[in-house]
Design a protein around this motif. Structure first.
Motif, PDB file in Angstrom:
ATOM      1  N   ARG A   1      -4.000   5.329  -7.814  1.00  0.00           N
ATOM      2  CA  ARG A   1      -3.727   4.151  -9.044  1.00  0.00           C
ATOM      3  C   ARG A   1      -2.569   3.840  -9.284  1.00  0.00           C
ATOM      4  NH1 ARG A   1      -7.839   4.308 -13.312  1.00  0.00           N
ATOM      5  NH2 ARG A   1      -8.949   3.779 -12.524  1.00  0.00           N
TER       6      ARG A   1
ATOM      7  N   PRO B   1      -7.467   9.204  -7.187  1.00  0.00           N
ATOM      8  CA  PRO B   1      -7.731   8.217  -7.364  1.00  0.00           C
ATOM      9  C   PRO B   1      -6.693   7.889  -8.005  1.00  0.00           C
ATOM     10  CG  PRO B   1      -9.883   9.317  -7.114  1.00  0.00           C
ATOM     11  CD  PRO B   1      -8.981  10.653  -6.929  1.00  0.00           C
ATOM     12  N   LEU B   2      -6.888   9.005  -9.549  1.00  0.00           N
ATOM     13  CA  LEU B   2      -5.234   8.623 -10.867  1.00  0.00           C
ATOM     14  C   LEU B   2      -3.887   7.965 -10.121  1.00  0.00           C
ATOM     15  CD1 LEU B   2      -7.340   9.113 -13.182  1.00  0.00           C
ATOM     16  CD2 LEU B   2      -5.110  10.417 -13.603  1.00  0.00           C
TER      17      LEU B   2
ATOM     18  N   VAL C   1      -9.382  16.757  -5.830  1.00  0.00           N
ATOM     19  CA  VAL C   1      -9.797  15.221  -5.322  1.00  0.00           C
ATOM     20  C   VAL C   1      -9.867  14.754  -6.439  1.00  0.00           C
ATOM     21  CG1 VAL C   1     -12.212  14.848  -4.222  1.00  0.00           C
ATOM     22  CG2 VAL C   1     -10.908  16.896  -3.841  1.00  0.00           C
ATOM     23  N   ALA C   2     -10.249  15.110  -7.854  1.00  0.00           N
ATOM     24  CA  ALA C   2     -10.998  14.266  -9.172  1.00  0.00           C
ATOM     25  C   ALA C   2      -9.074  13.417  -8.793  1.00  0.00           C
ATOM     26  CB  ALA C   2     -11.475  14.921 -10.155  1.00  0.00           C
TER      27      ALA C   2
END
Lengths: 258, 258
Positions: free
Chosen positions: B29, B25-26, B21-22
């Motif tokens: 992007r 977002p990477l 999950v962390a």
DNA sequence: GCATGTGAAAACGTTCACAGCC
DNA sequence: GGCTGTGAACGTTTTCACATGC
């Protein structure tokens, strides 16, 4: 004294697990608070609660540093503050430059936590000539042209990047070329650096996105109690979306599960 | 079914690992950047490089979401953008309040990354009556008295705390009481929240301290090559510090290894 | 008696390596 | 031929539980 002739096992000093290192600042903060209240000793249970971790983890963490506690009693607050500070390298002070003095850079310059514990803002650097000379947090902003000279004159090894994403890699390259070996990156970009240079990144929007994930999951759980079949429908909608043509403007497809 | 624990035991096949999950977002992007350049497909290798992870990890991560790639080809950029957005809950937009409009709060309000992807700054809140009505990033600051009403009127479930440390817990309690269930905390304090509320923290000085640790370790390695005995001297200085009286102001003892 | 310090077990996360499919 | 998806191997981190020492 901790039994005089304890030669430190050299294998251990190097091998503090990364996860432990990441928690040391937390312990340090909790300990500093206790120290200010003149609390002489603290148990692993109490300190763990103050730091927001569980006590077994804390004891394991401390065991990597050495045997700094007293069985049946706990830890000497002052002594531990010193040991953790030393381990983190905070007994010396680190000159830091902040590059990019926009809103965020100014906030960082003003952030008390920097100065208070081992860090000194050696210079503020910005590419905008208008900014040059203006004081922010009492420190005059200098122009990017001076970057290399500033790093060199002050022996700076830690740089903070608070520029827009587009400028970050370029700034990073210059910092590294000038001798900086640790970088804290606030720009939403992946930085590429040579071996031996450490980069940590703080990304505001990533943190929010992680929260959104959990928030959605919570909402999903509530709904799930009422309608267990909903998720399968969702999965099918997803499959359908894969089949269907995508939106023309590079945006999210129109197919959206209700 | 009441969730007793802090985190739900990820027994469910739906459970995406926290580490994954962390990273979503990477990936998101990097994918968005590709999408803007109208790149239609991307391989795990390419995308991994753009996101700064290795390709095996990326493929494993994606495997938790489902089989969204095509063997021999790669991943459809648009489709993946949509899938990850949906997984993160960014296909809806989240109203967010920022409490504490000092330097940092203002920086956050102005931060483009918020608005751009699923988040909307619903309100800025500050305790200073002087600030009330003043626009920051085009949004008028409202007084803390209004907090509960603002949360309620806007259906806010995510709050950002950018107050001084002393005010953070109190603000947090009010946010939670008003219905906020996710908090992003910039104040250097451990927040205590009831079960079911998520807290993430961003701590500027902790990140710096972690860098300092590694920086010191680098310096130590260089020195070690020349003088291996230095560390024992250091250890003795530490022992001496334990014996000696501590500094009067709760700060680091004066005994400092050269 | 009481709290630390630590082996051993369990959980979690990453990397490997290759089967499966395009 | 090339790239995904994934079991299995490996490494790290957390937790457990208790021996150890004040």
């Amino acid at each position: 004294m901790a039994t005089g002739r304890t030669h430190r096992p050299a294998t251990r000093s190097r091998g503090i697990p990364e996860a432990t290192v990441a928690r040391l600042p937390l312990y340090l903060r909790a300990l500093t608070a206790l120290s200010e209240r003149s609390v002489p000793t603290v148990s692993s249970e109490e300190l763990a609660a103050a730091a927001g971790v569980n006590s077994a983890k804390l004891r394991k963490d401390f065991s990597y540093l050495g045997s700094y506690g007293t069985r049946g009693v706990g830890y000497d607050v002052e002594y531990l503050v010193y040991q953790i500070s030393r381990e983190l390298g905070l007994t010396q002070d680190w000159p830091v430059v902040i590059v990019g003095i926009g809103n965020l850079g100014a906030a960082l310059a003003n952030y008390g936590g920097f100065a208070s514990r081992g860090f000194r803002v050696a210079a503020l650097i910005d590419a905008d000539p208008e900014m040059a000379g203006k004081p922010v947090a009492g420190i005059p902003v200098q122009h990017t042209d001076e970057l290399e000279k500033i790093i060199d004159d002050n022996g700076v090894s830690i740089g903070v990047i608070a520029t827009p994403a587009g400028a970050a890699q370029q700034v990073c390259d210059r910092l590294v070329a000038a001798g900086v070996t640790s970088i804290l990156n606030f720009a939403p970009t992946v930085l590429t650096v040579p071996d031996g240079v450490d980069v940590r990144k703080v990304d505001l929007s990533i943190e929010l996105q992680i929260l959104a994930f959990h928030e959605q999951r919570k909402a999903g759980e509530e709904a799930e109690a009422q309608a267990g079949a909903a998720m399968e429908a969702e999965a099918e909608a997803a499959a359908a979306a894969k089949e269907a043509g995508k939106g023309p403007d590079g945006d999210v497809p129109a197919v959206m599960p209700a």
